[in-house]
Design a protein around this motif. Structure first.
Motif, mmCIF file in Angstrom:
data_model
loop_
_atom_site.group_PDB
_atom_site.id
_atom_site.type_symbol
_atom_site.label_atom_id
_atom_site.label_comp_id
_atom_site.label_asym_id
_atom_site.label_seq_id
_atom_site.Cartn_x
_atom_site.Cartn_y
_atom_site.Cartn_z
ATOM 1 N N LEU A 1 -4.781 -41.370 13.818
ATOM 2 C CA LEU A 1 -6.030 -42.112 13.681
ATOM 3 C C LEU A 1 -7.100 -41.274 12.981
ATOM 4 O O LEU A 1 -8.161 -41.795 12.631
ATOM 5 C CB LEU A 1 -6.544 -42.552 15.055
ATOM 6 C CG LEU A 1 -5.573 -43.382 15.910
ATOM 7 C CD1 LEU A 1 -6.236 -43.761 17.231
ATOM 8 C CD2 LEU A 1 -5.107 -44.618 15.164
ATOM 9 N N LEU A 2 -6.799 -39.993 12.780
ATOM 10 C CA LEU A 2 -7.734 -39.102 12.098
ATOM 11 C C LEU A 2 -7.574 -39.222 10.589
ATOM 12 O O LEU A 2 -6.559 -39.719 10.095
ATOM 13 C CB LEU A 2 -7.480 -37.655 12.521
ATOM 14 C CG LEU A 2 -7.576 -37.360 14.020
ATOM 15 C CD1 LEU A 2 -7.164 -35.921 14.291
ATOM 16 C CD2 LEU A 2 -8.981 -37.634 14.537
ATOM 17 N N GLU A 3 -8.565 -38.741 9.871
ATOM 18 C CA GLU A 3 -8.455 -38.722 8.410
ATOM 19 C C GLU A 3 -7.241 -37.889 8.010
ATOM 20 O O GLU A 3 -6.964 -36.841 8.620
ATOM 21 C CB GLU A 3 -9.726 -38.155 7.785
ATOM 22 C CG GLU A 3 -10.929 -39.084 7.912
ATOM 23 C CD GLU A 3 -12.137 -38.578 7.137
ATOM 24 O OE1 GLU A 3 -12.014 -37.535 6.448
ATOM 25 O OE2 GLU A 3 -13.196 -39.219 7.223
ATOM 26 N N PRO A 4 -6.491 -38.326 7.006
ATOM 27 C CA PRO A 4 -5.240 -37.642 6.641
ATOM 28 C C PRO A 4 -5.381 -36.142 6.411
ATOM 29 O O PRO A 4 -4.511 -35.369 6.799
ATOM 30 C CB PRO A 4 -4.805 -38.364 5.365
ATOM 31 C CG PRO A 4 -5.366 -39.750 5.524
ATOM 32 C CD PRO A 4 -6.690 -39.565 6.211
ATOM 33 N N ARG A 5 -6.485 -35.706 5.820
ATOM 34 C CA ARG A 5 -6.609 -34.290 5.471
ATOM 35 C C ARG A 5 -6.728 -33.389 6.684
ATOM 36 O O ARG A 5 -6.433 -32.194 6.594
ATOM 37 C CB ARG A 5 -7.820 -34.065 4.559
ATOM 38 C CG ARG A 5 -7.624 -34.581 3.145
ATOM 39 C CD ARG A 5 -8.596 -33.948 2.186
ATOM 40 N NE ARG A 5 -8.407 -32.502 2.082
ATOM 41 C CZ ARG A 5 -9.078 -31.734 1.249
ATOM 42 N NH1 ARG A 5 -9.984 -32.264 0.440
ATOM 43 N NH2 ARG A 5 -8.857 -30.433 1.198
ATOM 44 N N VAL A 6 -7.162 -33.933 7.824
ATOM 45 C CA VAL A 6 -7.337 -33.071 8.992
ATOM 46 C C VAL A 6 -6.126 -33.095 9.919
ATOM 47 O O VAL A 6 -6.017 -32.273 10.825
ATOM 48 C CB VAL A 6 -8.602 -33.462 9.791
ATOM 49 C CG1 VAL A 6 -9.813 -33.506 8.892
ATOM 50 C CG2 VAL A 6 -8.421 -34.774 10.533
ATOM 51 N N GLY B 1 -13.334 -36.827 11.484
ATOM 52 C CA GLY B 1 -13.321 -38.118 10.805
ATOM 53 C C GLY B 1 -12.115 -38.948 11.211
ATOM 54 O O GLY B 1 -11.063 -38.416 11.577
ATOM 55 N N THR B 2 -12.267 -40.265 11.174
ATOM 56 C CA THR B 2 -11.202 -41.166 11.597
ATOM 57 C C THR B 2 -10.991 -42.274 10.560
ATOM 58 O O THR B 2 -11.869 -42.556 9.745
ATOM 59 C CB THR B 2 -11.546 -41.822 12.955
ATOM 60 O OG1 THR B 2 -12.740 -42.616 12.803
ATOM 61 C CG2 THR B 2 -11.758 -40.779 14.030
ATOM 62 N N VAL B 3 -9.806 -42.890 10.623
ATOM 63 C CA VAL B 3 -9.506 -44.020 9.735
ATOM 64 C C VAL B 3 -9.666 -45.336 10.488
ATOM 65 O O VAL B 3 -9.358 -46.404 9.958
ATOM 66 C CB VAL B 3 -8.084 -43.905 9.159
ATOM 67 C CG1 VAL B 3 -7.982 -42.699 8.249
ATOM 68 C CG2 VAL B 3 -7.031 -43.861 10.272
#
Length: 301
Positions: free
Chosen positions: A248-253, A157-159
């Protein structure tokens, strides 16, 4: 509660990842639980293909490794068209098909990956055992490790729009693979392959015969040592190019990917610490350090 065939398929992928991909498996533990099975499925598929290519004697196909890879691609294409039931008796493909569908991963990343793997199969029309320069080597890595990075991106996932994160994801896959090539020079020579750019080697006075001599004696010639030092510097540059993409990835990953990146880059430091002795031993990052890095990332979440 009894498990379903799909549950069992994901469990098999987890077993493969735990057995063969220690660094990736440890990093995956930092992901949210729902994402882990998909990462295991992607790893298990890549490992399955890698085993076909590197262990031809274990392949049961009448047409050898090339035929086995062709069959695998045909089965995956059929499963994506007709549904997972088409590969119900193939656990890795069953889990992979579910992962691709669940996370909307572009199938062409898998066809690109399989084409790159065909470049490792003697007798295949794609076969390559040497690479003239980094441009040629990057073309190979673009179809192999970089493609795996692009397969993983939808799972992580990305932001930002996914396309904006793809260059860094591909670069990180490339960085990981070049690290493998530097670590595994000796093993690759045993398979008749050299995954280091010939022009960079020649610049330091290194040719194929010298590499074979180092493998036979288990001793790293000073010229090879200088070439490896140069290529490690190149490799670290790729890690630096990939690093901003983690944000650029979702914070949790992010902790999981930072852990994988840190641990893989540490292999380069280990090669240096061992004075570039890559012909008689395999540089590995010890368990205490791997756990320490993972714990640091976990606490930083």
């Amino acid at each position: 509660m009894s498990s379903t065939p799909l549950d069992a398929a994901y469990q098999e992928c987890r077993r493969i990842a735990a057995e063969h991909g220690r660094t990736y498996f440890l990093a995956t533990r930092l992901l949210a639980a729902p994402r882990r099975p998909a990462v295991h499925a992607l790893y298990a598929f890549a490992r399955t293909v890698d085993d076909i290519v590197d262990h031809a004697q274990r392949v049961s196909s009448d047409h050898g490794p090339a035929g086995a890879v062709d069959l695998l691609e045909k089965q995956l294409r059929t499963a994506l068209e007709q549904g997972p039931g088409a590969v119900a008796d193939a656990p890795v493909l069953l889990a992979l098909t579910d992962t691709i569908t669940r996370y909307d991963i572009a199938p062409h990343h898998f066809w690109t990956f399989l084409d790159a793997m065909r470049m490792d199969i003697p007798g295949s029309g794609h076969y390559r055992d040497r690479y003239a320069d980094m441009t040629e080597l990057r073309a190979y890595m673009g179809g192999s490790a970089a493609a795996i990075g692009l397969q993983l991106l939808p799972v992580l996932g990305t932001v930002v729009p996914r396309a904006d994160a793809e260059p860094a994801a591909a670069a990180l896959g490339e960085a990981f693979q070049l690290t493998n090539f530097l670590r595994d020079v000796g093993e690759d020579l045993d398979r008749g392959r050299v995954y280091l750019p010939a022009d960079d080697l020649i610049a330091f006075g290194v040719d194929h015969d010298l590499l074979l001599h180092c493998r036979r004696t288990g001793r790293t010639d000073p010229r090879v040592r200088r070439a490896l030092a140069h290529l490690i510097a190149v490799n670290r540059g790729i890690y630096r190019r990939a690093d901003p993409g983690i944000d650029l990835l979702e914070p949790r990953v992010r902790p999981a990917i930072r852990t994988a990146s840190t641990l893989y880059a540490a292999i380069l430091t280990e090669i240096e610490r061992r004075d570039y002795a890559v012909f008689d031993q395999r540089a590995v990052v010890g368990t205490p350090k791997r756990l320490r890095v993972a714990a640091t990332q976990l606490l930083a979440r």
